[in-house]
Design an enzyme around this catalytic site. Structure first.
Site, mmCIF file in Angstrom:
data_model
loop_
_atom_site.group_PDB
_atom_site.id
_atom_site.type_symbol
_atom_site.label_atom_id
_atom_site.label_comp_id
_atom_site.label_asym_id
_atom_site.label_seq_id
_atom_site.Cartn_x
_atom_site.Cartn_y
_atom_site.Cartn_z
ATOM 1 N N HIS A 1 4.294 5.536 -2.844
ATOM 2 C CA HIS A 1 5.535 5.883 -3.547
ATOM 3 C C HIS A 1 5.976 4.723 -4.460
ATOM 4 C CE1 HIS A 1 9.697 7.380 -3.905
ATOM 5 N NE2 HIS A 1 10.047 6.117 -3.711
ATOM 6 N N LYS A 2 5.935 3.492 -3.899
ATOM 7 C CA LYS A 2 6.335 2.324 -4.694
ATOM 8 C C LYS A 2 5.343 2.062 -5.832
ATOM 9 C CE LYS A 2 8.522 -0.399 -0.996
ATOM 10 N NZ LYS A 2 8.433 -1.689 -0.308
ATOM 11 N N ASN B 1 0.841 -1.191 0.000
ATOM 12 C CA ASN B 1 0.000 0.000 0.000
ATOM 13 C C ASN B 1 0.879 1.245 0.000
ATOM 14 O OD1 ASN B 1 -2.713 -0.931 -0.102
ATOM 15 N ND2 ASN B 1 -2.518 -1.639 2.018
ATOM 16 N N ASN B 2 2.175 1.057 -0.236
ATOM 17 C CA ASN B 2 3.114 2.176 -0.262
ATOM 18 C C ASN B 2 2.919 2.945 -1.584
ATOM 19 O OD1 ASN B 2 5.488 3.658 -0.918
ATOM 20 N ND2 ASN B 2 6.618 2.499 0.640
ATOM 21 N N ASP C 1 10.694 -7.286 -0.879
ATOM 22 C CA ASP C 1 11.213 -7.152 0.480
ATOM 23 C C ASP C 1 12.636 -6.628 0.369
ATOM 24 O OD1 ASP C 1 10.722 -7.259 3.225
ATOM 25 O OD2 ASP C 1 11.758 -9.162 3.435
HETATM 26 P P1 IMP Z 1 10.510 -2.750 2.702
HETATM 27 O O1 IMP Z 1 10.762 -4.210 2.545
HETATM 28 O O2 IMP Z 1 10.493 -2.008 1.398
HETATM 29 O O3 IMP Z 1 9.341 -2.427 3.571
HETATM 30 O O4 IMP Z 1 11.788 -2.149 3.439
HETATM 31 C C1 IMP Z 1 12.172 -2.525 4.729
HETATM 32 C C2 IMP Z 1 12.872 -1.353 5.404
HETATM 33 O O5 IMP Z 1 14.095 -1.080 4.692
HETATM 34 C C3 IMP Z 1 12.060 -0.063 5.348
HETATM 35 O O6 IMP Z 1 11.331 0.141 6.494
HETATM 36 C C4 IMP Z 1 13.110 0.999 5.197
HETATM 37 O O7 IMP Z 1 13.478 1.436 6.476
HETATM 38 C C5 IMP Z 1 14.257 0.299 4.545
HETATM 39 N N1 IMP Z 1 14.329 0.638 3.121
HETATM 40 C C6 IMP Z 1 13.755 -0.041 2.086
HETATM 41 N N2 IMP Z 1 14.069 0.543 0.929
HETATM 42 C C7 IMP Z 1 14.840 1.607 1.237
HETATM 43 C C8 IMP Z 1 15.470 2.608 0.448
HETATM 44 O O8 IMP Z 1 15.366 2.656 -0.789
HETATM 45 N N3 IMP Z 1 16.175 3.532 1.120
HETATM 46 C C9 IMP Z 1 16.304 3.533 2.472
HETATM 47 N N4 IMP Z 1 15.732 2.636 3.256
HETATM 48 C C10 IMP Z 1 15.002 1.667 2.642
#
Ligand code: IMP
Length: 192
Positions: free
Chosen positions: A12-13, A9-10, A69
């Site tokens: 930005h992504k 639900n992000n 992830d």
């Molecule tokens: P997710 O799997 O995308 O939710 O990322 C897990 C965690 O890694 C997030 O809560 C962020 O803190 C960190 N993270 C993911 N992608 C990035 C990035 O592109 N830059 C900085 N931190 C990131």
């Protein structure tokens, strides 16, 4: 146009991926398909968690799906925070606290080497495929820049003078872990 779910639900992504594959697929979010529950992420690997999320959507909602992830692996911390990057400072997904803890744990440490890794797991037409992207760099001694999110202000990619938080979104995407994994996903989708 074919529907595909991105298990997030992000916003930005979602916008980022719609810009890339939006002319070929209608990319739906979890909210769009009425999935409001927390999807379990109980694996100790990025690949395991990404595939767990994609399978959950396929099994419960029937859609072809991809999920991602990401983790930040710091050499001097034996790969931490790694798969636990989002909850490094405890539950609640607070990036400020995560970054503060990371800087504290690295205080006085000469080895600042780290990398981000992203795994995207795709389930499409009965096939399961994963795509990985990685960027190497180092953890800065303090925060630099206002852009990006998460650990961006303290991560400087190799051969760059700027932290991720000081770069434009396009410049970051061109070399980032997620940008590279997404490029591989795109190449696969284009070959189908
Ligand atoms: P997710 O799997 O995308 O939710 O990322 C897990 C965690 O890694 C997030 O809560 C962020 O803190 C960190 N993270 C993911 N992608 C990035 C990035 O592109 N830059 C900085 N931190 C990131």
């Amino acid at each position: 146009m074919k529907d595909i779910v991105f298990a997030t639900n992000n916003q930005h992504k979602l916008e980022e991926i719609r810009r890339i594959i939006g002319d070929r697929f209608r990319v739906l979010s979890l909210k769009d398909i009425g999935c409001h529950e927390e999807i379990p992420e109980t694996s100790d690997t990025l690949e395991g968690n990404a595939m767990q999320k994609a399978r959950y959507v396929k099994e419960h909602y029937g859609y072809d799906c991809f999920a991602d992830d990401t983790g930040l692996m710091v050499d001097a911390l034996d790969g931490a925070p790694g798969v636990y990057s989002a909850r490094y400072a405890g539950p609640g997904h607070d990036s400020e606290a995560n970054v503060a803890l990371l800087l504290g744990n690295l205080e006085g440490c000469g080895n600042r080497k780290a990398h981000f890794s992203t795994v995207i797991a795709l389930i499409m037409d009965g096939e399961e495929v994963t795509f990985e992207g990685r960027v190497d760099g180092e953890i800065l001694n303090e925060r630099h820049g206002e852009g990006g999110f998460g650990y961006d202000p303290v991560f400087r990619p190799e051969e760059c003078d700027l932290s991720f938080a000081e770069m434009s979104a396009d410049a970051k995407n061109a070399i980032s872990h997620r940008g590279r994994a997404t490029a591989r996903l795109l190449r696969y989708l284009e070959s189908k």
